[in-house]
Write a protein that holds these residues in place. Structure first.
Motif, PDB file in Angstrom:
ATOM      1  N   ALA A  77      -8.747  -2.088  -1.826  1.00 20.54           N
ATOM      2  CA  ALA A  77      -8.083  -2.264  -0.523  1.00 20.54           C
ATOM      3  C   ALA A  77      -8.784  -1.452   0.560  1.00 20.54           C
ATOM      4  CB  ALA A  77      -6.618  -1.866  -0.628  1.00 20.54           C
ATOM      5  N   LEU A 109       0.789  -1.231   0.000  1.00 23.58           N
ATOM      6  CA  LEU A 109       0.000   0.000   0.000  1.00 23.58           C
ATOM      7  C   LEU A 109       0.824   1.286   0.000  1.00 23.58           C
ATOM      8  CD1 LEU A 109      -3.164  -0.723   2.166  1.00 23.58           C
ATOM      9  CD2 LEU A 109      -3.074  -0.041  -0.240  1.00 23.58           C
ATOM     10  N   CYS A 165      -3.792  -2.821   6.821  1.00 20.92           N
ATOM     11  CA  CYS A 165      -4.073  -1.926   5.691  1.00 20.92           C
ATOM     12  C   CYS A 165      -4.556  -0.574   6.180  1.00 20.92           C
ATOM     13  CB  CYS A 165      -5.109  -2.552   4.755  1.00 20.92           C
ATOM     14  SG  CYS A 165      -4.465  -3.904   3.749  1.00 20.92           S
ATOM     15  N   LEU A 193      -6.382   0.661  -4.963  1.00 16.56           N
ATOM     16  CA  LEU A 193      -6.494   1.358  -3.675  1.00 16.56           C
ATOM     17  C   LEU A 193      -7.930   1.352  -3.170  1.00 16.56           C
ATOM     18  CD1 LEU A 193      -4.188   4.468  -4.198  1.00 16.56           C
ATOM     19  CD2 LEU A 193      -3.714   2.403  -2.856  1.00 16.56           C
TER      20      LEU A 193
END
Length: 122
Positions: free
Chosen positions: A48, A21, A78, A45
């Motif tokens: 996620a 990330l 995350c 993104l």
């Protein structure tokens, strides 16, 4: 494909996602990277961000689909990566070089929630 490596099934990110990330965020936020690559990075993104959201243990349907948070520590990892790189993510959201519609308003809101978790509480 990078997405396949960073995903652990349809509804789960792999443990590698949190490590990737910071790089994905910085690349997506780099205005000079080229528009051909950015949409794919932004899409990853967004996935996620969505999949890192805590699952309400009282919502049986969500638990069946996504599993309990205690069984998926990668969600918290995350969220920590998004928080640590919030300034780059804000720069991405504020970037005026994106063509209109590249990031939908719903997707922007999803990314804002990982930068400002209190948004999801309202």
């Amino acid at each position: 494909m990078l997405g396949n490596t960073l995903m652990d099934g349809v509804f789960h990110t792999s443990a590698a996602m949190s490590a990737a990330l910071p790089f994905l965020i910085r690349l997506a936020a780099a205005a000079d990277i080229g528009i051909a690559v950015r949409p794919g990075l932004v899409d990853l993104l967004i996935v996620a961000a969505e999949l890192s959201q805590p699952v309400d243990a009282g919502n049986e349907r969500h638990v069946l689909l996504l599993g309990n948070d205690r069984d998926h520590p990668e969600r918290e990892w995350c969220r920590a990566a998004f928080t640590a790189h919030a300034s780059a993510l804000r720069a991405l959201l504020d970037d005026s070089t994106f063509p209109d519609g590249l990031i939908s308003e719903n997707d922007r809101e999803c990314l804002r929630r990982v930068v400002e978790p209190q948004r999801s509480l309202s």
